[in-house]
Design a protein around this motif. Structure first.
Motif, mmCIF file in Angstrom:
data_model
loop_
_atom_site.group_PDB
_atom_site.id
_atom_site.type_symbol
_atom_site.label_atom_id
_atom_site.label_comp_id
_atom_site.label_asym_id
_atom_site.label_seq_id
_atom_site.Cartn_x
_atom_site.Cartn_y
_atom_site.Cartn_z
ATOM 1 N N GLY A 251 0.600 -1.115 -0.251
ATOM 2 C CA GLY A 251 0.182 0.292 0.247
ATOM 3 C C GLY A 251 0.451 1.277 0.093
ATOM 4 O O GLY A 251 1.999 0.868 0.575
ATOM 5 N N ALA A 252 0.206 2.548 -0.507
ATOM 6 C CA ALA A 252 1.353 3.643 -0.653
ATOM 7 C C ALA A 252 0.681 4.649 0.710
ATOM 8 O O ALA A 252 0.697 5.579 0.962
ATOM 9 C CB ALA A 252 0.472 4.245 -1.615
ATOM 10 N N LEU A 253 1.164 4.196 2.213
ATOM 11 C CA LEU A 253 1.151 4.554 2.838
ATOM 12 C C LEU A 253 2.174 6.103 3.590
ATOM 13 O O LEU A 253 3.140 5.972 2.904
ATOM 14 C CB LEU A 253 1.858 3.538 3.917
ATOM 15 N N PRO A 254 1.091 6.613 3.765
ATOM 16 C CA PRO A 254 1.976 8.388 3.537
ATOM 17 C C PRO A 254 2.794 7.967 5.219
ATOM 18 O O PRO A 254 2.573 7.087 5.578
ATOM 19 C CB PRO A 254 1.073 8.951 4.425
ATOM 20 N N VAL A 255 3.992 8.804 4.699
ATOM 21 C CA VAL A 255 5.090 9.016 5.828
ATOM 22 C C VAL A 255 5.365 9.695 6.340
ATOM 23 O O VAL A 255 5.332 11.100 6.364
ATOM 24 C CB VAL A 255 6.696 8.336 5.356
ATOM 25 N N LEU A 256 5.264 10.249 7.961
ATOM 26 C CA LEU A 256 5.554 11.349 8.329
ATOM 27 C C LEU A 256 6.712 11.613 9.249
ATOM 28 O O LEU A 256 7.359 10.871 9.353
ATOM 29 C CB LEU A 256 4.131 11.623 9.526
ATOM 30 N N GLY A 257 6.915 13.170 9.426
ATOM 31 C CA GLY A 257 8.863 13.326 9.181
ATOM 32 C C GLY A 257 9.187 15.008 9.266
ATOM 33 O O GLY A 257 7.888 15.605 8.836
ATOM 34 N N LEU A 258 10.217 15.116 9.618
ATOM 35 C CA LEU A 258 10.541 16.196 9.809
ATOM 36 C C LEU A 258 10.995 17.003 8.031
ATOM 37 O O LEU A 258 10.852 16.537 7.219
ATOM 38 C CB LEU A 258 11.778 16.770 10.143
ATOM 39 N N PRO A 259 9.497 17.995 8.027
ATOM 40 C CA PRO A 259 10.684 18.913 6.490
ATOM 41 C C PRO A 259 11.051 19.141 6.430
ATOM 42 O O PRO A 259 12.923 19.628 6.747
ATOM 43 C CB PRO A 259 9.625 20.070 6.874
ATOM 44 N N GLY A 260 11.765 18.483 4.968
ATOM 45 C CA GLY A 260 13.059 19.140 4.658
ATOM 46 C C GLY A 260 14.226 17.801 4.427
ATOM 47 O O GLY A 260 14.943 17.672 4.343
ATOM 48 N N SER A 261 13.603 16.286 5.298
ATOM 49 C CA SER A 261 14.151 15.159 5.819
ATOM 50 C C SER A 261 14.305 14.179 4.450
ATOM 51 O O SER A 261 13.078 14.270 3.410
ATOM 52 C CB SER A 261 13.588 14.303 7.063
ATOM 53 N N ARG A 262 15.014 13.662 3.905
ATOM 54 C CA ARG A 262 15.240 12.677 3.138
ATOM 55 C C ARG A 262 14.669 11.868 3.319
ATOM 56 O O ARG A 262 14.230 11.399 2.699
ATOM 57 C CB ARG A 262 16.732 12.032 3.824
ATOM 58 N N VAL A 263 13.878 11.163 4.404
ATOM 59 C CA VAL A 263 13.308 10.020 4.514
ATOM 60 C C VAL A 263 11.897 10.766 3.199
ATOM 61 O O VAL A 263 11.491 9.973 2.836
ATOM 62 C CB VAL A 263 13.233 10.138 5.936
ATOM 63 N N LEU A 264 11.477 11.657 3.619
ATOM 64 C CA LEU A 264 10.118 12.171 2.931
ATOM 65 C C LEU A 264 10.376 12.608 1.057
ATOM 66 O O LEU A 264 9.750 12.495 0.859
ATOM 67 C CB LEU A 264 9.620 14.119 4.196
ATOM 68 N N ASP A 265 12.219 12.825 0.923
ATOM 69 C CA ASP A 265 11.814 13.337 -0.504
ATOM 70 C C ASP A 265 11.661 11.841 -0.691
ATOM 71 O O ASP A 265 11.445 11.726 -1.882
ATOM 72 C CB ASP A 265 13.619 13.718 -0.535
ATOM 73 N N LEU A 266 12.669 10.795 -0.125
ATOM 74 C CA LEU A 266 12.861 9.356 -0.706
ATOM 75 C C LEU A 266 10.973 8.957 -1.016
ATOM 76 O O LEU A 266 10.954 8.861 -1.926
ATOM 77 C CB LEU A 266 13.319 8.263 0.223
ATOM 78 N N ALA A 267 10.636 9.445 -0.069
ATOM 79 C CA ALA A 267 8.779 8.336 0.387
ATOM 80 C C ALA A 267 8.064 9.284 -1.184
ATOM 81 O O ALA A 267 8.170 8.689 -1.918
ATOM 82 C CB ALA A 267 8.042 8.722 1.397
ATOM 83 N N ALA A 268 8.982 10.481 -0.898
ATOM 84 C CA ALA A 268 8.206 10.901 -1.949
ATOM 85 C C ALA A 268 7.876 10.319 -3.835
ATOM 86 O O ALA A 268 7.251 10.225 -4.769
ATOM 87 C CB ALA A 268 7.770 12.401 -2.623
ATOM 88 N N LYS A 269 9.258 10.076 -4.206
ATOM 89 C CA LYS A 269 9.957 9.864 -5.006
ATOM 90 C C LYS A 269 9.406 8.853 -5.620
ATOM 91 O O LYS A 269 9.630 8.162 -6.262
ATOM 92 C CB LYS A 269 11.530 9.895 -4.862
ATOM 93 N N ALA A 270 9.295 7.664 -4.503
ATOM 94 C CA ALA A 270 8.766 6.485 -3.986
ATOM 95 C C ALA A 270 7.474 6.422 -4.414
ATOM 96 O O ALA A 270 6.311 5.402 -4.491
ATOM 97 C CB ALA A 270 8.646 5.654 -3.142
ATOM 98 N N GLY A 271 6.133 7.627 -4.670
ATOM 99 C CA GLY A 271 5.249 7.670 -4.562
ATOM 100 C C GLY A 271 4.478 7.343 -3.783
ATOM 101 O O GLY A 271 3.315 6.870 -3.133
ATOM 102 N N LEU A 272 4.795 7.329 -2.710
ATOM 103 C CA LEU A 272 4.098 7.784 -0.901
ATOM 104 C C LEU A 272 3.779 9.065 -0.509
ATOM 105 O O LEU A 272 5.162 9.917 -0.643
ATOM 106 C CB LEU A 272 5.322 6.976 -0.065
ATOM 107 N N PRO A 273 3.091 9.370 0.074
ATOM 108 C CA PRO A 273 2.503 10.430 0.355
ATOM 109 C C PRO A 273 3.404 11.210 1.637
ATOM 110 O O PRO A 273 3.532 10.550 2.137
ATOM 111 C CB PRO A 273 1.194 10.778 0.758
#
Length: 252
Positions: free
Chosen positions: A138-160
């Motif tokens: 599933g495309a589960l959203p990832v919650l994290g700090l603004p500007g973090s690598r995990v949010l950048d990579l989540a977005a590139k992987a199609g995760l909110p």
């Protein structure tokens, strides 16, 4: 009307030990970050919190961490990426069983403690977390700090990718959290926490540890459940947000 989610770390106990007042906090927050057994939590606790959250219409999220029960997930660890991805998926899957049994579902994922801070900058560990979320399905959203690598990579992987702010934690000028071991890392004055919450929700601005005003744009605001007087503080935050014209609603 401006809208923001209020989330809290819940289910942080195991066996006879309980750290958070889950039942009362679930009457205030809109999202629950449920410990999945690696830094806190056990099967019975996860089941209980999921049932309470589902009954109150609170969104359930998996709070994943390093396998560090003794250190409450706050100790730095070096875990091989493939192992970390598998452990993230394992934690999400465990919580999903209890969420579904309660008539709900796991709606998002949030790293905890040392893992949360590590994936702000560490490309490899951030990628492993994203891989673990995808492995869980599933495309589960990832919650994290603004500007973090995990949010950048989540977005590139199609995760909110969902940004989060902390009203009771001090920020550096770069928008990262001041390490907990540093003086002033935690904001303890209740009125200051309430005021910071409203400012973050309405303007996206917060006063950093240095005194500088910095921008922290967030869709969700974390209220720590292990703070002394956490329930009353959470209620004050929600009441003040509502009075300021901010609608409290889950992001997922």
């Amino acid at each position: 009307m401006t809208a923001i989610d209020l989330n809290a770390d819940l289910g942080e106990g195991f066996g006879r030990w309980r750290l958070t007042d889950d039942e009362r906090l679930l009457s205030v927050v809109s999202s629950a970050n449920v410990a999945c057994g690696f830094h806190a939590g056990d099967a019975a606790t996860m089941r209980r919190v999921c049932e309470l959250a589902a009954a109150r219409g609170v969104t359930i999220g998996a709070q994943v961490s390093y396998r560090d029960l003794a250190g409450f997930g706050r100790r730095a660890m070096d875990v091989p990426p493939a192992e970390l991805a598998a452990e993230v998926a394992y934690q999400i899957g465990a919580l999903e069983v209890f969420a579904r049994a309660a008539g709900a579902r796991v709606a998002y994922v949030k790293p905890h403690g040392a893992l949360y801070n590590r994936v702000v900058h560490d490309e490899e560990q951030a990628a492993a977390v994203v891989d673990g979320v995808r492995l869980a399905g599933g495309a589960l959203p990832v919650l994290g700090l603004p500007g973090s690598r995990v949010l950048d990579l989540a977005a590139k992987a199609g995760l909110p990718a969902v940004t989060e702010a902390f009203a009771d934690r001090a920020y550096t000028d770069r928008g990262t959290l001041v390490p907990r071991g540093s003086e002033g890392a935690v904001v303890t004055d209740p009125e200051a926490v309430v005021e910071r919450s409203v400012n973050l929700a309405r303007s996206g601005l917060v006063t950093a540890h240095s005194g500088a005003r910095i921008e922290v744009r967030a869709r969700s605001l974390c209220l720590h459940g292990d703070t002394p007087g956490a329930v009353e503080l959470a209620r004050r935050v929600r009441e003040r947000l509502t009075a300021a014209g901010v609608r409290v609603e889950a992001f997922a």
